[in-house]
Design an enzyme around this catalytic site. Sequence first.
Site, PDB file in Angstrom:
ATOM      1  N   HIS A 187       0.874  -1.166   0.000  1.00 15.53           N
ATOM      2  CA  HIS A 187       0.000   0.000   0.000  1.00 15.53           C
ATOM      3  C   HIS A 187       0.910   1.213   0.000  1.00 15.53           C
ATOM      4  CE1 HIS A 187      -3.772   2.229   0.948  1.00 15.53           C
ATOM      5  NE2 HIS A 187      -2.887   3.103   1.343  1.00 15.53           N
ATOM      6  N   CYS A 188       0.834   1.994  -1.053  1.00 15.11           N
ATOM      7  CA  CYS A 188       1.760   3.115  -1.197  1.00 15.11           C
ATOM      8  C   CYS A 188       1.104   4.416  -0.730  1.00 15.11           C
ATOM      9  CB  CYS A 188       2.180   3.239  -2.661  1.00 15.11           C
ATOM     10  SG  CYS A 188       3.443   4.495  -2.920  1.00 15.11           S
TER      11      CYS A 188
END
Lengths: 356, 139
Positions: A187-188
Amino acid sequence: MRNCEYQQIDPLALSVAPASVQNLTDKKAERLRRKWEVFPGKNRFFCDGRVIVARQSGVLPLTLGLIVVTCGLFFAFDCPFLVEHLTVFIPVIGGVLFVFVVLSLLRTSFTDPGILPRATLDEAADIEKQIDTSGSSSYRPPPRTKEILINQQVVKLKYCFTCKMFRPPRTSHCSLCDNCVERFDHHCPWVGNCVGKRNYRFFYSFIISLSFLTSFIFGCVIAHITLRSQSGKSLIQAIQESPARYPLMELVICFFSIWSILGLSGFHTYLVASNLTTNEDIKGSWSSKRGAEESGNPYTYNSILANCCVTLCGPMPPSLIDRRGFLSPEESVPTVSASEIEVPSFAAKNDANMVG
Amino acid sequence: MRPFKLWQQAAIAAKVFIQRDYTNGTVCQFQTKFPSELETRIDKQQFEETVRMLNNLYAEAEKLGSHSYIEGCLACLTAYTVFLCMETHYEKVLKKIAKYVQEQNDKVYAPRGLLLTDPIERGLRVIEVTIFEERSLTR
């Protein structure tokens, strides 16, 4: 998994009886809702379901801001000088890279990363039936795993308590978005979205093009300051002369971003070449822990070129969550309690079928 | 023999779920094992043929060939904006699959009181087969 509470499936809540369908048809007069409006995950939707983002946009505005500001300064202060002294292609190349970076970033942020829709009630009940449960309903069952063979290698599939299904291989549940994502990478926060099967190639092209852009701007600013100082002045004088010292700011931003972006690009190039995800690499899923056992990556094609082609140029998978589809009247009443439905003999018959 | 009952509309007796087959990796394939609940309703050969056909169609959608590489490279060069106006190869095959499922339902499954749900509606996780209650049959 900390937030998940195990809820056993109530067989009476399944299979709506025909008698109740008549009640539901009265509700057809209501506006037909789209599926994104009842989406259970923590996502936000815009443009009537066309655009999907994570609930917390993270630092996406900051990322966009940094890119736009740095490029703006570059075009405003460095380009005029460099066009005069070097070539007119400098702003052209800069412009193309900037457009590419912004488009890739927006594509990464606003695309469904490969979210798996949660299991329907019937499906979840069927899976539970197949699993041996020893103990009463009040006791939380042990974590469930299923072992399967992929390319002659044993892989464990875990049961997702939130989505009520066995996760397909390479799928992971993102706690920030509360969704199972296929081929989950990470998850950026910079991008404000998960990176998974459907948007990994956009993410990769974003970091590669950003590496080129930051290196290009860094090089141009250095060239700018060098050229100014060449005409007999010292370096300090040259910097002071350049409009309001903005090139220094660009230098600082680029210098710090280059290390991280180039490092990230290198790391992801390695992942692409070996057909791994960040998740698998960090967990060490395929590294040989025991010397005797050969546990390689079962998904690799054993060729760097093949792995790259598959990951980056493979067919574009469709979105599985059908954001803009309309809810059918039965679906728009998701939690119909058993007491509302007239299911006297039907339920008994249903139970008999289920148990047998 | 189960007693036949007259219903206004067909009532759902049970649902069978054909799970995914991961032996060849993450490509979309379904298990061809014939579920025991369908033994009384449909011929094993017929059912396996349907699942095999679906597997072939999904393999065609995910096939890595020159076509998909050209599509991928073109998309990359246009910063992926081409996907906004062009239908991907996968989507074209999905339409073919939807037509096939509809056709199978009309010709084979509906006359036997069964209904196949297109796997895309279940997130490509399962093929859902709905078994309807047997209505009074005149034979």
